[in-house]
Design an enzyme around this catalytic site. Structure first.
Site, PDB file in Angstrom:
ATOM      1  N   GLY A  46     -50.098  75.752  16.032  1.00  0.00           N
ATOM      2  CA  GLY A  46     -49.501  74.519  15.561  1.00  0.00           C
ATOM      3  C   GLY A  46     -50.237  73.310  16.108  1.00  0.00           C
ATOM      4  O   GLY A  46     -51.103  73.408  16.982  1.00  0.00           O
TER       5      GLY A  46
ATOM      6  N   GLY B  51     -50.723  69.772  18.155  1.00  0.00           N
ATOM      7  CA  GLY B  51     -50.186  69.148  19.357  1.00  0.00           C
ATOM      8  C   GLY B  51     -50.849  69.613  20.637  1.00  0.00           C
ATOM      9  O   GLY B  51     -51.672  70.545  20.648  1.00  0.00           O
TER      10      GLY B  51
ATOM     11  N   GLU C  68     -53.345  75.918   9.823  1.00  0.00           N
ATOM     12  CA  GLU C  68     -53.204  74.675   9.055  1.00  0.00           C
ATOM     13  C   GLU C  68     -54.232  73.652   9.509  1.00  0.00           C
ATOM     14  O   GLU C  68     -55.093  73.229   8.760  1.00  0.00           O
ATOM     15  CB  GLU C  68     -51.826  74.050   9.288  1.00  0.00           C
ATOM     16  CG  GLU C  68     -50.655  74.788   8.774  1.00  0.00           C
ATOM     17  CD  GLU C  68     -49.385  74.094   9.230  1.00  0.00           C
ATOM     18  OE1 GLU C  68     -48.405  74.178   8.484  1.00  0.00           O
ATOM     19  OE2 GLU C  68     -49.368  73.474  10.313  1.00  0.00           O
TER      20      GLU C  68
ATOM     21  N   ASN D 139     -40.211  65.113  14.142  1.00  0.00           N
ATOM     22  CA  ASN D 139     -41.282  65.094  13.147  1.00  0.00           C
ATOM     23  C   ASN D 139     -40.944  65.924  11.908  1.00  0.00           C
ATOM     24  O   ASN D 139     -41.029  65.452  10.799  1.00  0.00           O
ATOM     25  CB  ASN D 139     -42.579  65.609  13.766  1.00  0.00           C
ATOM     26  CG  ASN D 139     -43.049  64.755  14.922  1.00  0.00           C
ATOM     27  OD1 ASN D 139     -42.774  63.567  14.975  1.00  0.00           O
ATOM     28  ND2 ASN D 139     -43.758  65.367  15.863  1.00  0.00           N
TER      29      ASN D 139
ATOM     30  N   GLY E 280     -45.346  73.653   9.162  1.00  0.00           N
ATOM     31  CA  GLY E 280     -45.635  74.990   8.657  1.00  0.00           C
ATOM     32  C   GLY E 280     -45.192  76.103   9.564  1.00  0.00           C
ATOM     33  O   GLY E 280     -45.434  77.276   9.271  1.00  0.00           O
TER      34      GLY E 280
END
Length: 523
Positions: free
Chosen positions: A281, A283, A306, A396, A400
């Site tokens: 992910g 971050g 992603e 946020n 995904g």
């Protein structure tokens, strides 16, 4: 509808003419070059706009700001769809101008977030693989105008995206009109990086023919009828840089716990040294965890994800990563200069796909991904909240993570055990909002340790999560809660009147800790 005037295309220098020839290869489209202000006149009140951009990469940069300027002096509200979050303060500017009425499927801007939580902007938080599926079948409002950033338009009028694909392809295909922003800061060397594949309509849809991370199955540009392109704006604004922070002691510990876990999986014959394709992910935590693979024994790794972040290219440079497939490239300022000034070094090991393909459940399940995503909070049974603060206030969005977690070979969620200098425990009796149920979570890891939840019943999961993932004083508090809950019985024991006591205590005293909270309340 506005039309570009001849006066907008006269007086070009030779250099500008050459730029148009390189970047707008279909001559008849060159007469549609205009200013951002002129292009924004195509946008009308109440329209649904599809805009390129996926996690601060490849977003339209000047036409949205021109829309915001119009909204300051006239009634102009739009519903905005993108791939994911935008950069260059686009969401902020549109919100402050009062132009935003509805937003989907993901955002990360503080100004927009505040407006969402005040109820001023209707926000649809959605799995990122689903948006264009609903558009394609007209389950949600159709796209009126698509605004797409590109490096160039081909001889046939096809659009070559920049640093993301996201939902751009389907937006352009499904929209009535298309505005293209040609970004001169993006190198023409990006051409050939993209793989545009659009699934067929149900019920006779064929399988997505991706059998390995590196498979190319589509075209390198977005094919649309060129007459749909009503305006072309030349821009020179860069993508916003990633806001990730460098790895710290806690994120390094999280990475170490995961590396040791994967070593054990290899030792026990469930994985090889190349693991399975990795997804991470967006971050700081996810990026730091991926960076932890640099000093690991694993090699010939692949990614099917992603967002390709700094760690992706650090792994390339370390010789650990063979290939990466994503939907966007989002980098820090320094890493962006290193990568895009040498994109040829990486290009044959990269693919950028539409997000409905990067996040496609069929492909995720077939390839057997190891997915690593982050949690705001987890509870003692493994349910994950990744979106809401105290159960009500959106951060946020789910992004995904749900696409990947539900279909992964191994679904990992990582978080630091505490937040706000220890005033908040990230592991709680019951999460205040569930984005990922316990059924979709295999591993929870914090800097304290790792809990392998595979094959465990709820009571066993609770013991393991508390023992391995929770910091004091919260560890003992959770053991006390679980002991009281087990006295009441049930397959998934809870003390309902105390399940959210920690969150209530934090709201009232500023901490979840019983001792500190009591002292503060007395004071």
């Amino acid at each position: 509808m506005p039309e570009a005037t001849q006066s907008q295309h006269t007086g070009l220098t030779q250099t500008a003419r050459e730029i148009q020839e390189q970047r707008i290869r279909l001559p008849e489209l060159r007469k549609r070059v205009c200013s951002a202000e002129h292009a924004a006149l195509w946008i009308e009140d109440g329209m649904t706009i599809g805009m390129s951009g996926f996690t601060r990469a490849g977003d339209a940069k000047v036409v949205p700001l021109a829309i915001a300027e119009r909204a300051k002096t006239e009634h102009l509200k739009i519903s905005l769809m993108t791939g994911a979050s935008l950069g260059n303060d686009v969401d902020k500017t549109l919100t402050e101008a009062g132009a935003m009425s509805r937003r989907m499927p993901f955002q990360s801007d503080p100004t927009l977030r505040a407006a969402i939580n005040r109820g001023e902007v209707m926000y649809v938080d959605q799995h990122l693989s689903e948006t264009v599926e609903q558009l394609r079948t007209r389950q949600i409002n159709a796209i009126d105008v698509a605004i797409i950033e590109a490096i160039a338009i081909t001889e046939t009028g096809a659009i070559i995206p920049t640093t993301s694909v996201g939902n751009s392809a389907s937006f352009a295909i499904l929209a009535d009109q298309v505005i293209v922003e040609i970004n001169l800061t993006q190198s023409l060397e990006l051409e050939g990086l993209h793989d545009i594949f659009i699934p067929k309509h149900r019920p006779r849809r064929e399988p997505v023919p991706i059998m390995s991370v590196s498979d190319r199955i589509g075209s390198t540009a977005i094919s649309i009828p060129p007459e749909k392109i009503v305006a072309i704006v030349i821009t020179q604004k860069s993508d916003s840089a990633s806001t990730i922070l460098p790895p710290d002691h806690d994120t390094a510990k999280i990475a170490s716990h995961l590396v040791n876990f994967f070593k054990d999986e290899v030792r026990d014959g469930r994985l090889t040294n190349s693991l399975m394709p990795l997804q991470a992910g967006i971050g700081t935590i996810a990026n730091a965890v991926m960076s932890g693979f640099i000093d690991s024994p694993f090699e010939h790794l692949t990614m099917y994800s992603e967002v390709l972040q700094d760690s992706t290219f650090d792994l390339f440079d370390a010789g650990k990563l063979d290939f990466a497939s994503g939907s966007s490239i989002t980098l820090s300022s320094q890493k962006s200069r290193e990568v895009f000034n040498n994109i040829g070094k990486y290009k044959d090991r990269l693919i950028l796909r539409p997000q409905e393909i990067s996040n496609h459940p069929e492909v995720i399940r077939r390839l057997g991904l190891i997915t690593i995503n982050t949690a705001l909070e987890a509870d003692i049974y493994g349910n994950i909240n990744s979106t809401h603060v105290l159960g009500t206030h959106m951060m946020n969005g789910i992004g995904g993570s749900g696409d990947f977690a539900r279909n992964a070979y191994l679904s990992v969620f990582a978080t630091k055990s505490i937040a706000k200098d220890g005033k908040i425990s990230s592991i709680v009796p019951m999460v205040t909002h569930v984005d990922h149920t316990e059924h979709d979570v295999d591993i929870i890891v914090t800097e304290i340790g790792l809990a392998d939840l595979r094959g465990l019943a709820p009571r066993e999961r609770a013991q393991k999560i508390i023992q391995h993932c929770v910091a004091e004083p919260y560890k003992q508090m959770l053991f006390d809660y679980l002991a009281e809950a087990e006295l009441r019985g049930g397959h998934t024991p809870h003390v309902l009147e105390k399940a959210y006591a920690w969150h209530t205590r934090y709201r009232e005293t500023g901490t979840m800790s019983e001792v500190a909270g009591t002292l503060k309340a007395v004071a």
